[in-house]
Design a protein around this motif. Structure first.
Motif, mmCIF file in Angstrom:
data_model
loop_
_atom_site.group_PDB
_atom_site.id
_atom_site.type_symbol
_atom_site.label_atom_id
_atom_site.label_comp_id
_atom_site.label_asym_id
_atom_site.label_seq_id
_atom_site.Cartn_x
_atom_site.Cartn_y
_atom_site.Cartn_z
ATOM 1 N N ARG A 185 0.837 -1.208 0.000
ATOM 2 C CA ARG A 185 0.000 0.000 0.000
ATOM 3 C C ARG A 185 0.870 1.255 0.000
ATOM 4 O O ARG A 185 0.598 2.219 -0.729
ATOM 5 N N GLU A 228 -6.653 -8.345 -2.567
ATOM 6 C CA GLU A 228 -7.688 -7.446 -2.048
ATOM 7 C C GLU A 228 -7.267 -5.986 -2.197
ATOM 8 O O GLU A 228 -8.090 -5.125 -2.555
ATOM 9 N N LEU A 229 -5.996 -5.705 -1.935
ATOM 10 C CA LEU A 229 -5.509 -4.335 -2.093
ATOM 11 C C LEU A 229 -5.493 -3.928 -3.559
ATOM 12 O O LEU A 229 -5.925 -2.815 -3.904
ATOM 13 N N GLN A 278 -7.370 -5.038 -5.838
ATOM 14 C CA GLN A 278 -8.774 -4.820 -6.222
ATOM 15 C C GLN A 278 -9.241 -3.430 -5.785
ATOM 16 O O GLN A 278 -9.916 -2.724 -6.535
ATOM 17 N N GLU A 279 -8.860 -3.049 -4.598
ATOM 18 C CA GLU A 279 -9.260 -1.745 -4.054
ATOM 19 C C GLU A 279 -8.739 -0.605 -4.917
ATOM 20 O O GLU A 279 -9.470 0.369 -5.181
ATOM 21 N N PRO A 291 -3.982 4.480 -3.595
ATOM 22 C CA PRO A 291 -4.700 4.449 -2.318
ATOM 23 C C PRO A 291 -4.558 5.777 -1.600
ATOM 24 O O PRO A 291 -3.558 6.485 -1.747
ATOM 25 N N SER A 296 -12.967 7.331 1.646
ATOM 26 C CA SER A 296 -13.365 7.899 0.373
ATOM 27 C C SER A 296 -14.515 8.886 0.578
ATOM 28 O O SER A 296 -15.367 8.719 1.450
#
Length: 366
Positions: free
Chosen positions: A126, A163-164, A166-167, A357, A364
């Motif tokens: 991240r 998962e990250l 995807q985010e 990110p 958000s």
């Protein structure tokens, strides 16, 4: 560290039998036959299940970086992420084995029994993705060691990476020999629909007996074919890696390609065996155990593709080799792919969707 020799015929489910000394060690110790049959007794005890079996240990590591850049012209991706060091699959030919030397561990048994897991890999990733200097490019998960090896079942580090990604809508590919990738279809399928994910499955041979020798703890060939089918049925673009090609060992390349196509793979690639650093003696030992009558012949063909050496690191030839034998493997692969239909359309991933990110703890607004 000692170079303790484990009797090779007493090892079950491991790719190699020795803790070969790594290239940075100053002191090397070896087991020695003292004339009393000690080595034979040890081997008999292990074979009979009377001696402790080799167990796999997983050690947690705090990673300082997640993304490794690639400037090698012979590799199709620009970035790679490997959540694990070492691999329990125990593939005897694995070119990543020598990397355990940097950990003061043996590229032999330690590589497949002492696994290092990067506990904070998602957090570090991240931070990498948040840097202003970061430019999204083709990224691959598991190019060094398998990202779905057994430790992943509990640690779920690969899943945390996906998962990250995807985010932040970052496209990626992954490569594996494990059916464990099917667990993450809930993430991979929708990402693939948006051109953000692709998968590659390595099938070295369809011969189950040979696979048990080459890749003792990886999924069986028929199970990998089922994984290809499952990925394809869920809309994930899937390719097959028929690697590595080893002269006079895995001679069924065409059959592997046909079976992979039938299962749903639509792209394919291969490499020839690479034997850098400590991997050369490890593989030679394996040959002497399993193919003693043709070990010299096999090594002669490998060296023929490397200019007379066990390995040549030249970017122009390290993946495919050169010379007559390398050309023969290339022609076989290309003719089979043309006949079957592979690689007529490239897997395209969409880099334009990436959104960095936000700062940690920042939600958000939309």
């Amino acid at each position: 560290m000692s170079d303790a020799i484990i009797p090779i015929h007493a090892i079950k489910g491991r790719g190699t039998a020795t803790r070969i000394a790594h290239r940075f060690e100053k002191d090397v110790r070896s087991a020695w036959d003292d004339g009393w049959g000690t080595l034979e007794e040890d081997a008999a005890q292990v074979a009979a299940g009377e001696a402790p079996r080799l167990e796999t240990t997983v050690t947690m590591e705090t990673a300082r970086s997640a993304i490794v850049g690639n400037d090698s012209p012979d590799i199709f991706f620009d970035y790679s992420i490997n959540p694990y060091r070492g691999c329990e699959h125990g593939c005897v030919y694995c070119y990543a084995r020598p990397t355990h030397s940097y950990l003061n561990l043996s590229p032999g048994l330690d590589f497949e029994t002492k696994i290092i897991a990067k506990r904070n890999i998602a957090e570090v990733l991240r931070a990498d993705l948040r840097k202003r200097s970061y430019v999204p490019r083709l990224l691959n998960i598991g190019s060094g060691t398998d990202c779905y090896q057994p430790a992943e079942r509990e640690l779920r580090l690969t899943r945390s990476i996906i998962e990250l990604l995807q985010e932040v809508r970052h496209p990626f590919s992954l490569i594996t020999k494990s059916s464990g990738v099917e667990r993450d279809l809930d993430l991979l399928a929708p990402l693939a629909a948006d051109k953000l994910a692709a998968a590659y499955v390595t099938i070295t041979t369809l011969d189950g007996e040979l696979a048990r020798k080459l890749e003792p703890r990886a999924a069986a060939p028929h199970r990998r074919l089922r994984t290809i089918r499952t990925l394809a049925e869920h809309g994930v673009p899937v390719g097959v890696s028929v690697a590595p090609q080893i002269p006079f060992v895995n001679e069924d390349m065409e059959h592997v390609l046909e079976a992979a196509w039938e299962a749903g793979a639509r792209s394919a690639f291969y490499t020839v065996i690479r034997l850098p650093w400590e991997l050369a003696p490890i593989f030679k030992e394996w040959l002497e155990l399993h193919y003693p009558q043709r070990a010299a012949r096999i090594m002669a063909r490998i060296q023929e593709m490397r200019g007379g050496k066990d390995y040549d690191s030249d970017f122009a030839s390290r993946m495919k080799g050169y010379g007559l034998w390398a050309e023969l493997i290339k022609q076989r692969f290309e003719k089979a792919c043309n006949r079957i239909g592979f690689n007529r359309q490239r897997i395209e991933l969409d880099l334009s969707q990436f959104r960095p990110p936000g700062a940690e703890g920042q939600g958000s607004l939309f």
